[in-house]
Scaffold this motif. Sequence first.
Motif, PDB file in Angstrom:
ATOM      1  N   GLU A 278       0.847  -1.197   0.000  1.00 24.64           N
ATOM      2  CA  GLU A 278       0.000   0.000   0.000  1.00 24.64           C
ATOM      3  C   GLU A 278       0.882   1.246   0.000  1.00 24.64           C
ATOM      4  OE1 GLU A 278      -4.040  -0.801   2.304  1.00 24.64           O
ATOM      5  OE2 GLU A 278      -2.340  -1.450   3.482  1.00 24.64           O
ATOM      6  N   PHE A 279       0.620   2.132  -0.955  1.00 23.39           N
ATOM      7  CA  PHE A 279       1.372   3.375  -1.079  1.00 23.39           C
ATOM      8  C   PHE A 279       0.346   4.504  -1.208  1.00 23.39           C
ATOM      9  CE2 PHE A 279       4.922   5.695  -3.614  1.00 23.39           C
ATOM     10  CZ  PHE A 279       5.066   6.572  -2.555  1.00 23.39           C
ATOM     11  N   VAL A 280       0.272   5.341  -0.208  1.00 28.58           N
ATOM     12  CA  VAL A 280      -0.751   6.385  -0.152  1.00 28.58           C
ATOM     13  C   VAL A 280      -0.105   7.758  -0.262  1.00 28.58           C
ATOM     14  CG1 VAL A 280      -2.589   7.413   1.246  1.00 28.58           C
ATOM     15  CG2 VAL A 280      -2.213   4.939   1.306  1.00 28.58           C
ATOM     16  N   TYR A 281      -0.643   8.581  -1.171  1.00 33.46           N
ATOM     17  CA  TYR A 281      -0.196   9.967  -1.265  1.00 33.46           C
ATOM     18  C   TYR A 281      -1.285  10.874  -0.719  1.00 33.46           C
ATOM     19  CZ  TYR A 281       1.300  14.485  -2.997  1.00 33.46           C
ATOM     20  OH  TYR A 281       1.671  15.802  -3.068  1.00 33.46           O
ATOM     21  N   LEU A 282      -0.900  11.767   0.186  1.00 34.71           N
ATOM     22  CA  LEU A 282      -1.857  12.676   0.821  1.00 34.71           C
ATOM     23  C   LEU A 282      -2.141  13.847  -0.110  1.00 34.71           C
ATOM     24  CD1 LEU A 282      -3.420  13.253   3.489  1.00 34.71           C
ATOM     25  CD2 LEU A 282      -1.498  14.675   4.163  1.00 34.71           C
ATOM     26  N   ASP A 283      -3.227  13.736  -0.874  1.00 35.84           N
ATOM     27  CA  ASP A 283      -3.592  14.811  -1.796  1.00 35.84           C
ATOM     28  C   ASP A 283      -4.364  15.897  -1.056  1.00 35.84           C
ATOM     29  OD1 ASP A 283      -6.102  13.713  -1.362  1.00 35.84           O
ATOM     30  OD2 ASP A 283      -6.136  12.661  -3.276  1.00 35.84           O
ATOM     31  N   ASP A 284      -4.824  16.918  -1.796  1.00 39.57           N
ATOM     32  CA  ASP A 284      -5.500  18.068  -1.185  1.00 39.57           C
ATOM     33  C   ASP A 284      -6.772  17.658  -0.449  1.00 39.57           C
ATOM     34  OD1 ASP A 284      -3.533  19.680  -2.168  1.00 39.57           O
ATOM     35  OD2 ASP A 284      -4.661  20.323  -3.936  1.00 39.57           O
ATOM     36  N   GLN A 285      -7.500  16.704  -1.014  1.00 40.64           N
ATOM     37  CA  GLN A 285      -8.745  16.265  -0.383  1.00 40.64           C
ATOM     38  C   GLN A 285      -8.476  15.596   0.966  1.00 40.64           C
ATOM     39  OE1 GLN A 285     -11.085  13.671  -2.834  1.00 40.64           O
ATOM     40  NE2 GLN A 285     -12.746  13.489  -1.356  1.00 40.64           N
ATOM     41  N   LYS A 289      -9.534  16.834   4.825  1.00 40.86           N
ATOM     42  CA  LYS A 289     -10.213  15.958   5.782  1.00 40.86           C
ATOM     43  C   LYS A 289      -9.407  15.832   7.066  1.00 40.86           C
ATOM     44  CE  LYS A 289     -12.201  11.344   6.311  1.00 40.86           C
ATOM     45  NZ  LYS A 289     -12.415  10.022   5.686  1.00 40.86           N
ATOM     46  N   TYR A 290      -8.099  15.682   6.914  1.00 34.91           N
ATOM     47  CA  TYR A 290      -7.250  15.580   8.101  1.00 34.91           C
ATOM     48  C   TYR A 290      -7.300  16.863   8.924  1.00 34.91           C
ATOM     49  CZ  TYR A 290      -3.103  15.769  10.977  1.00 34.91           C
ATOM     50  OH  TYR A 290      -2.248  15.943  12.032  1.00 34.91           O
ATOM     51  N   ALA A 291      -7.267  18.018   8.243  1.00 34.02           N
ATOM     52  CA  ALA A 291      -7.318  19.301   8.941  1.00 34.02           C
ATOM     53  C   ALA A 291      -8.606  19.427   9.752  1.00 34.02           C
ATOM     54  CB  ALA A 291      -7.213  20.447   7.934  1.00 34.02           C
ATOM     55  N   GLN A 292      -9.697  18.940   9.165  1.00 31.53           N
ATOM     56  CA  GLN A 292     -10.972  18.986   9.871  1.00 31.53           C
ATOM     57  C   GLN A 292     -10.948  18.080  11.104  1.00 31.53           C
ATOM     58  OE1 GLN A 292     -14.509  17.264   7.931  1.00 31.53           O
ATOM     59  NE2 GLN A 292     -15.566  19.183   8.348  1.00 31.53           N
ATOM     60  N   GLU A 293     -10.405  16.882  10.942  1.00 25.88           N
ATOM     61  CA  GLU A 293     -10.330  15.957  12.071  1.00 25.88           C
ATOM     62  C   GLU A 293      -9.420  16.508  13.165  1.00 25.88           C
ATOM     63  OE1 GLU A 293      -9.373  12.000  10.970  1.00 25.88           O
ATOM     64  OE2 GLU A 293     -11.128  11.751   9.680  1.00 25.88           O
ATOM     65  N   ARG A 294      -8.352  17.139  12.745  1.00 30.94           N
ATOM     66  CA  ARG A 294      -7.429  17.730  13.719  1.00 30.94           C
ATOM     67  C   ARG A 294      -8.103  18.853  14.497  1.00 30.94           C
ATOM     68  NH1 ARG A 294      -1.262  19.508  12.257  1.00 30.94           N
ATOM     69  NH2 ARG A 294      -0.930  20.996  13.924  1.00 30.94           N
ATOM     70  N   GLN A 295      -8.912  19.633  13.808  1.00 29.39           N
ATOM     71  CA  GLN A 295      -9.645  20.718  14.467  1.00 29.39           C
ATOM     72  C   GLN A 295     -10.655  20.153  15.466  1.00 29.39           C
ATOM     73  OE1 GLN A 295     -12.208  23.126  11.921  1.00 29.39           O
ATOM     74  NE2 GLN A 295     -11.471  24.972  12.930  1.00 29.39           N
ATOM     75  N   ILE A 296     -11.322  19.065  15.077  1.00 27.58           N
ATOM     76  CA  ILE A 296     -12.296  18.430  15.958  1.00 27.58           C
ATOM     77  C   ILE A 296     -11.620  17.930  17.228  1.00 27.58           C
ATOM     78  CG2 ILE A 296     -13.851  16.451  16.199  1.00 27.58           C
ATOM     79  CD1 ILE A 296     -14.415  16.725  13.174  1.00 27.58           C
ATOM     80  N   ILE A 297     -10.480  17.261  17.062  1.00 27.28           N
ATOM     81  CA  ILE A 297      -9.752  16.739  18.217  1.00 27.28           C
ATOM     82  C   ILE A 297      -9.307  17.871  19.132  1.00 27.28           C
ATOM     83  CG2 ILE A 297      -7.622  15.565  18.913  1.00 27.28           C
ATOM     84  CD1 ILE A 297      -7.940  13.832  16.389  1.00 27.28           C
TER      85      ILE A 297
END
Length: 549
Positions: A278-285, A289-297
């Motif tokens: 598995e090779f995952v690239y963190l694109d803008d989308q 989503k991560y920024a939103q989750e980080r804000q929630i936390i």
Amino acid sequence: MLAPNRRIQKKNIIIQSIIFQMQFFIAALICYFKGYLVIEVTNRVVIDGLFRFLAIEGISVATISFVSSILNRKNLSRFVLINILIFIPIDALALAFQIFNSGTIILSVTYVLPFTIFYMLFHSNPVDEVTGCMNKESLESKIKLLLLAKLDFYFAYVRYPQLNNILDNELVNKIDGHVAYAVNYLNRKIRHTTVFKVNATDYVVVKKICRGDKSEDLEYFLTELNKVMNYATTAFDEITYFKAICYRKNSLITSIKDIKEINRHLLKNYTTEFNTKEFVYLDDQKIKKYAQERQIISVFEEIREGKKYLDERVLCYAQPILRVSDKKFRAAEALMRLEINGQKIPPDMFIRLAESRGFIHTLTLCMVTKVCEFISKYDSKYEFDAITINISATELSDSRFFSDIMSVIKKYNIACNKIRLEITESEMFEKHDVVKLNVEKLRDAGIEFYLDDYGTGYSNLERMTSQNFMTIKFDKSIFYKSLSNKYTEEMLEAIIELVKKQGIVTLVEGVETEEQSSFAKEKGFEYIQGFAYARPVPIEELVEYFNEK
């Protein structure tokens, strides 16, 4: 004095040393007996020949080492190769100087200085001499410098979980050699790239983005990186897969801690536990989503640390529940919502985060506090039986749960029977004994329980009736299926009849149309919840559905 990774090659190194020493000893004997090394001149001993012999011997050894290193360059780490290319020629030049300048003796410098330099490099530096990878401390220094200089970079985290299972030292050596080859390959193919070895299984690749780099360089970087990672899975039978994540520096990254958090998030949410590549690239989308989750936390942390259980960002909605016998709304289910900076967050997103990061108890206390505040304010003015609150089995297994709930109820001085707790059937029986004990403790205090989502796949009549629930809430899935399936309809009728014989109240949720409403009444449900009668509203607006006293 060898570095740890070289000590396992001790046997080969000793054999090579003996060969060199034998060759040196034979050459020295020949030169000595032929009179080349020491000459007596008028009561003086001239040893210029000895110095020249030692210098020539040193140059020959240096030449052999240099040539063998060049021929074997693909298997040497870049760090070691660079030092060889620098220090061996310098040493050879010093030896050449000694050959033609017998008046100055610098022989000791030609072996003591290189020895000292190499020893310090291999034992006191942040680079593994076998693989050429920088270490974990170097990674942190590198990132700090890049952030301080406000430079852009790509960050790739690669994990080979199976490396933990390899005990064969010889195989470990081969794998280290492959890593060295991969490091060299990446350094040749991609400019400004550094590889770090974080631990036995994890590697990090950092690519500094410079001016002039083209947009297609990202695709090239990912392609080459993927090629190198895949090579390990083809070269060794013991390594069949890897997990890799890659992303570009963004506004969320301000420290090493941020990078560690992003790595954790990506590995957990975008890779699986299966033994697959598995090779995952963190694109803008994904970044969004991560920024939103980080804000929630961050919001959850703020609420928990400050015990801000009335925080306005945690919204308490409630859906009125109709009592069929007199067509009055006598209860309601409290529903949690989250709103941050004017943006409403879907429940399935923030509930999942709260459960996985240990904030679910904090959110439950928010709901209990807001519900108790409403009851305290309106109980004396309006007629209603209770407000129900959803909880998880994890909380019922928590020793703090009972005391925390009771402290809120006592704070607002309300009757315990005004609070009812809902727990889903699947969760109820995962930790049956522990949960049952806590349910009895709460029930003794006057708090009743609803069994939520009955009929979603975990239905067990014996266990259901043994828990003495006040109310059983039938899930809309089994209710909807009963509308079109005769067998399911007959099963539903039988369950309702059995439940009522046990003195348990029946409630159905998800009733949205007149047809569904008539069907629910026909089957004998005592309470109905759904859009057909009332939609969820802010808890303060519940009074519009209750009768005044």
